[in-house]
Design a protein around this motif. Structure first.
Motif, PDB file in Angstrom:
ATOM      1  N   SER A 206       0.801  -1.225   0.000  1.00 15.29           N
ATOM      2  CA  SER A 206       0.000   0.000   0.000  1.00 15.29           C
ATOM      3  C   SER A 206       0.831   1.270   0.000  1.00 15.29           C
ATOM      4  CB  SER A 206      -0.928   0.003   1.224  1.00 15.29           C
ATOM      5  OG  SER A 206      -0.175  -0.219   2.411  1.00 15.29           O
ATOM      6  N   SER A 207       2.118   1.140   0.310  1.00 19.19           N
ATOM      7  CA  SER A 207       2.981   2.315   0.384  1.00 19.19           C
ATOM      8  C   SER A 207       4.377   1.964  -0.104  1.00 19.19           C
ATOM      9  CB  SER A 207       3.047   2.829   1.831  1.00 19.19           C
ATOM     10  OG  SER A 207       4.060   3.801   1.976  1.00 19.19           O
ATOM     11  N   GLN A 208       4.985   2.867  -0.820  1.00 15.53           N
ATOM     12  CA  GLN A 208       6.341   2.627  -1.308  1.00 15.53           C
ATOM     13  C   GLN A 208       7.336   2.570  -0.150  1.00 15.53           C
ATOM     14  OE1 GLN A 208       6.688   1.913  -4.512  1.00 15.53           O
ATOM     15  NE2 GLN A 208       8.844   1.382  -4.208  1.00 15.53           N
ATOM     16  N   LYS A 212       5.956  -4.166   4.014  1.00 12.36           N
ATOM     17  CA  LYS A 212       4.954  -5.049   4.600  1.00 12.36           C
ATOM     18  C   LYS A 212       3.596  -4.770   3.963  1.00 12.36           C
ATOM     19  CE  LYS A 212       4.844  -5.882   8.953  1.00 12.36           C
ATOM     20  NZ  LYS A 212       4.740  -5.711  10.431  1.00 12.36           N
ATOM     21  N   PRO A 213       2.931  -5.784   3.433  1.00 12.63           N
ATOM     22  CA  PRO A 213       1.631  -5.541   2.792  1.00 12.63           C
ATOM     23  C   PRO A 213       0.517  -5.438   3.822  1.00 12.63           C
ATOM     24  CG  PRO A 213       2.118  -7.878   2.717  1.00 12.63           C
ATOM     25  CD  PRO A 213       3.317  -7.214   3.349  1.00 12.63           C
ATOM     26  N   THR A 233      -5.685   4.031  -2.879  1.00  9.60           N
ATOM     27  CA  THR A 233      -5.827   5.487  -3.012  1.00  9.60           C
ATOM     28  C   THR A 233      -6.019   6.169  -1.656  1.00  9.60           C
ATOM     29  OG1 THR A 233      -8.248   5.483  -3.305  1.00  9.60           O
ATOM     30  CG2 THR A 233      -6.903   5.181  -5.281  1.00  9.60           C
ATOM     31  N   CYS A 234      -6.397   5.393  -0.641  1.00  5.71           N
ATOM     32  CA  CYS A 234      -6.633   5.973   0.690  1.00  5.71           C
ATOM     33  C   CYS A 234      -5.422   5.854   1.610  1.00  5.71           C
ATOM     34  CB  CYS A 234      -7.833   5.295   1.357  1.00  5.71           C
ATOM     35  SG  CYS A 234      -9.428   5.700   0.621  1.00  5.71           S
ATOM     36  N   CYS A 235      -4.303   5.369   1.078  1.00  2.00           N
ATOM     37  CA  CYS A 235      -3.114   5.145   1.903  1.00  2.00           C
ATOM     38  C   CYS A 235      -2.108   6.280   1.754  1.00  2.00           C
ATOM     39  CB  CYS A 235      -2.462   3.812   1.543  1.00  2.00           C
ATOM     40  SG  CYS A 235      -3.399   2.370   2.085  1.00  2.00           S
ATOM     41  N   VAL A 239      -1.190   1.888   6.356  1.00  4.11           N
ATOM     42  CA  VAL A 239      -2.585   1.596   6.697  1.00  4.11           C
ATOM     43  C   VAL A 239      -3.485   2.670   6.101  1.00  4.11           C
ATOM     44  CG1 VAL A 239      -4.215   1.342   8.627  1.00  4.11           C
ATOM     45  CG2 VAL A 239      -1.881   0.442   8.823  1.00  4.11           C
ATOM     46  N   PRO A 240      -4.623   2.292   5.510  1.00  2.00           N
ATOM     47  CA  PRO A 240      -5.538   3.294   4.949  1.00  2.00           C
ATOM     48  C   PRO A 240      -5.882   4.369   5.970  1.00  2.00           C
ATOM     49  CG  PRO A 240      -6.307   1.082   4.425  1.00  2.00           C
ATOM     50  CD  PRO A 240      -5.148   0.923   5.364  1.00  2.00           C
ATOM     51  N   GLU A 241      -5.914   5.609   5.519  1.00  2.00           N
ATOM     52  CA  GLU A 241      -6.065   6.743   6.426  1.00  2.00           C
ATOM     53  C   GLU A 241      -7.326   6.670   7.288  1.00  2.00           C
ATOM     54  OE1 GLU A 241      -4.086  10.125   7.983  1.00  2.00           O
ATOM     55  OE2 GLU A 241      -3.507   8.358   6.805  1.00  2.00           O
ATOM     56  N   PRO A 242      -8.472   6.220   6.791  1.00  7.28           N
ATOM     57  CA  PRO A 242      -9.649   6.143   7.679  1.00  7.28           C
ATOM     58  C   PRO A 242      -9.411   5.232   8.885  1.00  7.28           C
ATOM     59  CG  PRO A 242     -10.336   6.010   5.391  1.00  7.28           C
ATOM     60  CD  PRO A 242      -8.844   5.901   5.388  1.00  7.28           C
TER      61      PRO A 242
END
Length: 264
Positions: A206-208, A212-213, A233-235, A239-242
């Motif tokens: 989720s992030s460059q 760790k996935p 798109t929310c990361c 971890v997703p921002e919400p």
């Protein structure tokens, strides 16, 4: 207590737990039939999620050593800016016993109540999709917390877990690690395929900045591919921002209002 009496108590408790699990099993099976693994909203079919304006996240934070009292937190963020629009935080008592595979019956009620409170006071801020810190279909019984919340709230729901749940042959093995190592850039993913051949989720880089996935699965009213694309798109971080904001704020609430040094 005399030994025969103690034995009777243990037998009664075992019988009671068995009966409770049987009833819960039937109820969960009925709820599972309502899960929709499809894109039900127009914004889900848009390449840039045009029409999506509000994304929600929920989290329960516990004090270390206390698995009864928790802080239930709901946040609603703007999309795609990821700015907090609304938050609700409340200390709750979890009355249902913990039973492996049936976490939703224990943790969903206070989170559903938070959504209901928002609907009653500021319905225009209701999230159009809900991110859940946990699994959806990627679950022993194909009905994790994200499915439970999705079906009962009737909101599109995405489960995002930080750790791999061992499900039907999907385990943290050398093969799994080699698949993780092959995720070279942010947005790369691979399917979580069970021994029966069913794809129940995907591992997503989720992030460059993090190798760790996270593990994404359908909760309700969304396809797996859309759930993975939306999660990415929310990361802003791994971890997703919400979910990240709900977690940060629930922990902060415990620190400020419960004054507990150990929070999980």
């Amino acid at each position: 207590m005399a030994a025969p009496e103690a034995e009777l108590v243990l037998k009664w408790e075992s019988f009671h737990m068995s009966a409770e699990m049987s009833r819960t099993d039937r109820e969960q099976a009925l709820l599972r039939e309502s899960v929709k693994e499809e894109d039900t909203e127009d914004w889900q079919r848009s390449p840039d999620f045009n029409g999506l304006e509000r994304v929600g996240g929920v989290d329960l934070s516990f004090i270390k050593g206390d698995d009864i009292n928790a802080c239930a937190h709901l946040v609603v963020l703007t999309y795609p800016q990821m700015k907090v629009l609304y938050e609700d935080c409340k200390m709750v008592t979890l009355n249902a016993p913990y039973m492996a595979g049936f976490l939703g019956f224990r943790e969903a009620p206070p989170l559903l109540q938070a959504l209901e409170n928002l609907k009653n006071v500021q319905p225009h801020l209701m999230p159009q999709v809900l991110f859940v810190d946990g699994n959806g279909l990627f679950h022993y019984r194909e009905f994790g917390l994200a499915c439970h919340l999705g079906v009962l709230s009737d909101l599109p729901c995405v489960g995002v877990a930080k750790n791999l749940l061992h499900v039907e042959g999907v385990v943290r093995s050398e093969e799994h690690q080699s698949q993780i190592n092959a995720l070279k850039k942010s947005g790369d993913s691979f399917p979580l395929t069970t021994a029966s051949g069913r794809v129940l989720g995907k591992a997503l880089r989720s992030s460059q900045s993090s190798i760790k996935p996270v593990y994404v699965s359908v909760g309700h009213r969304i396809t797996l591919d859309t759930a993975v694309r939306l999660t990415h798109t929310c990361c802003l971080y791994r971890v997703p921002e919400p979910i990240r904001q709900a977690d940060i704020r629930s922990r902060e609430y415990l620190r400020c209002h419960v004054l507990a040094p150990d929070i999980t």
